[in-house]
Design a protein around this motif. Structure first.
Motif, short mmCIF file in Angstrom:
data_model
loop_
_atom_site.label_atom_id
_atom_site.label_comp_id
_atom_site.label_asym_id
_atom_site.label_seq_id
_atom_site.Cartn_x
_atom_site.Cartn_y
_atom_site.Cartn_z
N UNK A 27 0.82 -1.22 0.00
CA UNK A 27 0.00 0.00 0.00
C UNK A 27 0.85 1.27 0.00
N UNK A 28 1.83 1.31 0.89
CA UNK A 28 2.58 2.56 1.05
C UNK A 28 3.32 2.97 -0.21
N UNK A 29 3.94 2.01 -0.88
CA UNK A 29 4.64 2.36 -2.12
C UNK A 29 3.67 2.89 -3.15
N UNK A 30 2.51 2.27 -3.28
CA UNK A 30 1.55 2.72 -4.27
C UNK A 30 0.92 4.06 -3.89
N UNK A 31 0.77 4.30 -2.60
CA UNK A 31 0.33 5.63 -2.17
C UNK A 31 1.38 6.66 -2.56
N UNK A 32 2.64 6.35 -2.24
CA UNK A 32 3.73 7.27 -2.57
C UNK A 32 3.80 7.56 -4.07
N UNK A 33 3.52 6.55 -4.88
CA UNK A 33 3.64 6.70 -6.33
C UNK A 33 2.44 7.36 -6.98
N UNK A 34 1.25 7.21 -6.40
CA UNK A 34 0.04 7.68 -7.08
C UNK A 34 -0.67 8.84 -6.42
N UNK A 35 -0.42 9.09 -5.15
CA UNK A 35 -1.18 10.10 -4.40
C UNK A 35 -0.67 11.50 -4.70
N UNK A 36 -1.06 12.03 -5.82
CA UNK A 36 -0.57 13.33 -6.26
C UNK A 36 -1.36 14.49 -5.65
N UNK A 37 -2.46 14.16 -4.96
CA UNK A 37 -3.29 15.17 -4.31
C UNK A 37 -3.12 15.15 -2.79
N UNK A 38 -2.19 14.34 -2.28
CA UNK A 38 -1.90 14.23 -0.85
C UNK A 38 -3.13 13.85 -0.03
#
Length: 107
Positions: free
Chosen positions: A16-27
């Motif tokens: 989860x964390x890696x994919x959040x880091x990679x995709x969460x462009x709106x924080x």
């Protein structure tokens, strides 16, 4: 066209964390399903561009190696850091693996 990997398979593979880091462009603190979905679609389309001349699409049975290949390509596509290092190498390896398939010299 069918996609070769799901969001859940991406989470299972990379966390989860890696994919959040990679995709969460709106924080928002969550995986952006649109960003990840677009990367998965793009990766699937790239794979199809290699294998479509050799195999009838959509594939009836998707080999596990294509799931992993799609996951690694999608991961590369959402990676936004200047030096992706560990992400670029699997991407390049997967594209090199797809090339002989498109030429009919594998399988």
């Amino acid at each position: 066209m069918a996609q070769y990997v799901t969001q859940q398979q991406m989470v299972d593979r990379f966390g989860d964390q890696e994919l959040i880091d990679l995709t969460d462009r709106s924080s928002t603190g969550a995986i952006d399903a649109t960003v990840l979905g677009d990367a998965i679609s793009d990766a699937s389309d790239l794979i199809n561009s290699y294998i479509g001349g050799r195999y009838e699409l959509p594939l009836q049975d998707v080999p596990t190696i294509l799931v992993r290949t799609c996951a690694e390509i999608a991961r590369f596509m959402v990676f936004t850091v200047a030096d992706p290092g560990e992400v670029a190498n699997p991407y390049q390896s997967r594209v090199q693996w797809l090339t002989p398939i498109s030429l009919g010299s594998w399988g």
